[in-house]
Design a protein around this motif. Sequence first.
Motif, PDB file in Angstrom:
ATOM      1  N   GLY A 140      81.417 -21.435  52.400  1.00 29.96           N
ATOM      2  CA  GLY A 140      82.539 -21.558  51.475  1.00 29.96           C
ATOM      3  C   GLY A 140      83.357 -22.804  51.700  1.00 29.96           C
ATOM      4  N   SER A 141      83.497 -23.239  52.968  1.00 31.76           N
ATOM      5  CA  SER A 141      84.282 -24.429  53.307  1.00 31.76           C
ATOM      6  C   SER A 141      83.570 -25.190  54.409  1.00 31.76           C
ATOM      7  N   PRO A 142      83.562 -26.525  54.350  1.00 34.21           N
ATOM      8  CA  PRO A 142      82.944 -27.303  55.422  1.00 34.21           C
ATOM      9  C   PRO A 142      83.553 -27.018  56.797  1.00 34.21           C
ATOM     10  N   ASP A 143      84.851 -26.705  56.823  1.00 33.16           N
ATOM     11  CA  ASP A 143      85.500 -26.435  58.103  1.00 33.16           C
ATOM     12  C   ASP A 143      85.026 -25.138  58.745  1.00 33.16           C
ATOM     13  N   ASP A 144      84.285 -24.299  57.983  1.00 29.49           N
ATOM     14  CA  ASP A 144      83.713 -23.076  58.566  1.00 29.49           C
ATOM     15  C   ASP A 144      82.439 -23.358  59.355  1.00 29.49           C
ATOM     16  N   ALA A 145      81.936 -24.590  59.271  1.00 30.69           N
ATOM     17  CA  ALA A 145      80.640 -24.903  59.879  1.00 30.69           C
ATOM     18  C   ALA A 145      80.662 -24.713  61.383  1.00 30.69           C
ATOM     19  N   PHE A 146      81.733 -25.178  62.045  1.00 28.83           N
ATOM     20  CA  PHE A 146      81.793 -25.083  63.508  1.00 28.83           C
ATOM     21  C   PHE A 146      81.747 -23.637  63.972  1.00 28.83           C
ATOM     22  N   ALA A 147      82.647 -22.813  63.440  1.00 29.76           N
ATOM     23  CA  ALA A 147      82.710 -21.419  63.869  1.00 29.76           C
ATOM     24  C   ALA A 147      81.424 -20.674  63.531  1.00 29.76           C
ATOM     25  N   THR A 148      80.841 -20.981  62.372  1.00 28.76           N
ATOM     26  CA  THR A 148      79.624 -20.290  61.952  1.00 28.76           C
ATOM     27  C   THR A 148      78.455 -20.585  62.878  1.00 28.76           C
ATOM     28  N   ILE A 149      78.239 -21.849  63.193  1.00 29.95           N
ATOM     29  CA  ILE A 149      77.100 -22.193  64.036  1.00 29.95           C
ATOM     30  C   ILE A 149      77.308 -21.715  65.468  1.00 29.95           C
ATOM     31  N   VAL A 150      78.547 -21.682  65.914  1.00 30.17           N
ATOM     32  CA  VAL A 150      78.829 -21.160  67.258  1.00 30.17           C
ATOM     33  C   VAL A 150      78.542 -19.663  67.323  1.00 30.17           C
ATOM     34  N   LYS A 151      78.981 -18.913  66.313  1.00 27.79           N
ATOM     35  CA  LYS A 151      78.798 -17.461  66.315  1.00 27.79           C
ATOM     36  C   LYS A 151      77.329 -17.065  66.169  1.00 27.79           C
ATOM     37  N   ASP A 152      76.589 -17.801  65.344  1.00 28.63           N
ATOM     38  CA  ASP A 152      75.231 -17.361  65.007  1.00 28.63           C
ATOM     39  C   ASP A 152      74.135 -18.005  65.844  1.00 28.63           C
TER      40      ASP A 152
END
Length: 478
Positions: free
Chosen positions: A287-299
């Motif tokens: 949904g937002s480029p700024d979600d990329a960091f948290a998403t890749i860290v979590k998954d």
Amino acid sequence: MAVDYAVIVLYLAGMLAVGWWGMRRARSKSEFLVAGRRLGPFMYSGTMAAIVLGGASTIGGVGLGYQYGLSGAWMVFTIGLGLLALSVFFSARIARLKVYTVSEMLDLRYGGSAGVISGVVMWAYTLMLAVTSTIAYATIFDVLFGLDRTVSIILGGAIVVAYSTLGGMWSITLTDMVQFVVKTIGVLLLLLPIAVVKAGGFGELRAELPDSYFAPLGIGAQTVFTYVLIYSFGMLIGQDIWQRVFTARGDRVARLGGTAAGTYCLLYALAGAVIGTAAKVLYPHLGSPDDAFATIVKDALPVGVRGLVLAAALSAVMSTSSGALIACATVANNDIWTRLRGAVGGATAAGERDEVRGNRAFILVMGVAVICIAIALNDVVQALTVAYNLLVGGLLVPILGGLLWKRGTGTGALASVAAGGVTVIALMAWRGILANEPIYYGLLVSLAAYVAVSLLSRPTDPAVLAEWQARNSSPSGV
């Protein structure tokens, strides 16, 4: 997630413990505000890298990589270039001045005519920098614990305010060194290679993404130019950056340690862009480029490693937040409050202790204000843009002019600050806060006013220039 939580909690507890230990070393104004001006090259380069690489450089840098590919590195890259320029060309001279704030430098150079106005501008910049860093806790603690936004800001902000208030620059330096190590391990040594491997390697990145993701100027040449004006030049004049230069024990440390920190920033910029590019392959529809960091860290990361990398993101935010907070409090106390109450003269040993208590009180007050503003504020990007535009548009010319041009005068400096500031504000109101024109024309008007008024006004008092030259020519150690 229990292991990840344990890593984060231990990290936060460690920050408070280091702050408590640093309190024992901060017994004078010099120790409290600039770590006694005796940091060696390793601690100096680590703490300098920590202060400039905050949440925007980590989370935002990965987000720009997700959106634009490798050219997303330009924002953090220009920060590194600015730090390199500061270290190579100006840091030794700045360290020799033996002052505590940028405004004190302007007073020394121009004879006490520009300090108050510049202090107000610098205070506004450091305040908003601290606010925007504090707001970032909401994102990180939401990812970690699912906490409410307000609770997250209070929790993260309270920890930073606590260790900063306890030990001042010594506590911040020691915590920054921990944060520098955590960021290096978490982002460069763990997240970067794991993200690339998870995405299938560099060959898969090239195959899955358009060519624009690998173009040097894919983000846009005008955007890169604006980054240079705002961030590279901002590194040259920010109180939060100068206050770290003041901690160096000598010219050589300031120059070589800062060069090492600037080089590290360039590597960090490229790493963030590569991580974001890998995230675009793995999660193409966020949904937002700024979600990329948290998403890749979590998954993408295993248990334990995930906690360490999230601690790295948290450390990035905390290092910038604490550095901006002590800079804000230092300017508020030394450049504004002290001038308003007319305090002058030297300090006895008891006076030095009183100054430590006074600066500690200002950090606490400014910290509470930062937390409250962070809770109330929503559009942090616009707020930070206003702060940087005013800083660079209003103060860049008189500061660099004072360092490079003997004919510059205090009257010219005041005219430059006023003309540049008014131009920036007017153009932001007309063209929009996020437009490029305010900083472009603000700098041009500021430069024109500085040169013209300096040439038309009486030259700076020779005694003032003699003191300035004496400070600049005396080496400050090795």
